[in-house]
Write an enzyme that holds these catalytic residues in place. Structure first.
Site, PDB file in Angstrom:
ATOM      1  N   GLU A   1      19.769  66.838  93.078  1.00 24.49           N
ATOM      2  CA  GLU A   1      21.196  66.608  92.853  1.00 24.49           C
ATOM      3  C   GLU A   1      21.767  65.760  93.977  1.00 24.49           C
ATOM      4  O   GLU A   1      21.529  66.046  95.153  1.00 24.49           O
ATOM      5  CB  GLU A   1      21.937  67.946  92.785  1.00 24.49           C
TER       6      GLU A   1
ATOM      7  N   TYR B   1      28.707  61.599  90.480  1.00 26.12           N
ATOM      8  CA  TYR B   1      27.747  62.713  90.462  1.00 26.12           C
ATOM      9  C   TYR B   1      26.502  62.271  89.706  1.00 26.12           C
ATOM     10  O   TYR B   1      26.584  61.673  88.623  1.00 26.12           O
ATOM     11  CB  TYR B   1      28.354  63.934  89.761  1.00 26.12           C
TER      12      TYR B   1
END
Length: 386
Positions: free
Chosen positions: A197, A109
């Site tokens: 993101e 991530y």
């Protein structure tokens, strides 16, 4: 403003981030031509909506051939996906994205966002990427690393290594990672984004680092500098009332309560919503009419509030500085008469021309409940809708 995954990938790709080859599809008629642009035997089919959690909701498919692709695409087009971010009403799928299949070894991530508290850019990284990053944040926050960097021409090498540390990359993969950090940073700065993101960021089996997904949220107040980005806006993904509010430059967010709110100033709006909660009810919206609203703008705001069928009463809370209370009063009367208002309306006015505003309201034929202060206003509107 949010954009779709395929649009976000195009933007970060321009700044040097590696993304899989892919092609958006807006109708079933385009499917076969789009499939020819895919270079892998298997094809990844992704629903495009402005919400995360698509994989768990059945919005991401891996297909083996054109026949399977057509079948799955037909099922996805028009399907309402319900994820943890859409709410129970879900989002209808109106576009798809075809993509090369990737040989995934590990999932990470990575995101970067504006940290207003420190006036820096915060990079958030974790070795626990993929669909369950929210669960990681809730249960094992120590596995998520935050690195704050100053606003410079680029991220320095020391900070980049700190950002990538949870991934344990080496060799060419580490160099790929550094390039991605710089690409995301430049993308954020140069486009006035609030958040970028990548979840997941993957390490492939041939040791390459690739952005397998991408999400970007832009600062609405800076969009005038980016007309090309503004063209990416998908009104199908937005609440109709929020779209209408944007036409009048109103800051409006629909909520789930029963008391409509019209306030000037974001801080006062938040305080108004809090005190409604304190007295046992829920706000139906956040609505800031701004500091210098016209009669027409106030009228539009009032109509938008009333268009929400859940609204059982309205609280108007105005502290006039630049905003004149008499203008608010005129707008309220015009909108109430036009919409044939038949629900309780509590009005608290203070500041510039508040006496004139109260006089205008008192001389109208409307059944308006006056309030002396915010505490009094909240009590009265909560009681009025019982």
């Amino acid at each position: 403003m949010n954009i779709h995954e395929h649009q976000a990938k195009e933007i970060i790709k321009k700044f040097g981030a590696p993304v899989p080859n892919g092609c958006p599809v807006f109708s079933l008629d385009e499917l076969e031509a789009a499939a020819k642009k895919i270079t892998t035997t298997k094809i990844v089919l992704k629903a495009q909506i402005h919400a995360g959690g698509r994989g768990k909701a059945g919005g991401v498919k891996l297909v083996n051939n054109l026949e399977e692709l057509k079948k799955e695409a037909k099922e996805l087009f028009g399907k309402v996906l319900v994820t943890h971010q859409t709410g129970p009403q879900g989002r209808e799928v109106k576009r798809l994205y075809l993509e090369d299949a990737s040989e995934i070894d590990q999932e990470f991530y990575l995101s970067c966002l504006v940290d207003r508290a420190t006036s820096k850019i915060a990079f958030i990284s974790s070795a626990e990427g993929g669909m369950d990053i929210e669960e990681v944040a809730a249960k094992t926050p120590e596995k998520i690393i935050t690195t704050r960097v100053g606003i410079e021409d680029k991220v320095d090498d020391k900070d980049a290594l700190g950002i990538l540390k949870p991934f344990n990359l080496d060799g060419n993969a580490l160099e790929d990672g550094k390039k991605i950090v710089q690409a995301l940073y430049q993308s954020l700065i140069k486009t006035d984004a609030n958040l970028i993101e990548v979840n997941p960021l993957i390490l492939t089996k041939d040791n390459k680092v690739i952005c397998l997904d991408a999400k970007i949220n832009f600062d609405d107040n800076a969009l005038f500098r980016h007309p090309k980005i503004l063209e990416l806006r998908d009104l199908n993904e937005e609440d109709p009332m929020e779209i209408e509010a944007s036409k009048y430059d109103l800051a409006y967010i629909k909520l789930d309560g029963q008391i409509g709110c019209m306030v000037n100033g974001a801080g006062l709006a938040m305080a108004t919503m809090d005190i409604i909660n304190l007295y046992g009810s829920e706000p139906a919206n956040f609505l800031d009419v701004g500091g210098g609203a016209s009669k027409e703008k106030v009228t539009a705001a009032f109509k938008i509030i009333l268009s929400d069928k859940n609204v059982k009463g309205i609280l108007i809370n105005i502290f006039g500085g630049i905003m004149r209370c008499d203008v608010i009063a005129e707008g309220v009367i015009a909108a109430a008469k036009e919409t044939e208002l038949n629900i309780p309306l509590v009005v608290r006015l203070a500041g510039t021309n508040f006496e004139k505003g109260k006089e205008i309201l008192n001389n109208s034929s409307l059944k308006i409940i006056p309030a002396d202060d915010l505490n009094d206003a909240a009590k009265k509107i909560v009681e009025a809708i019982k």
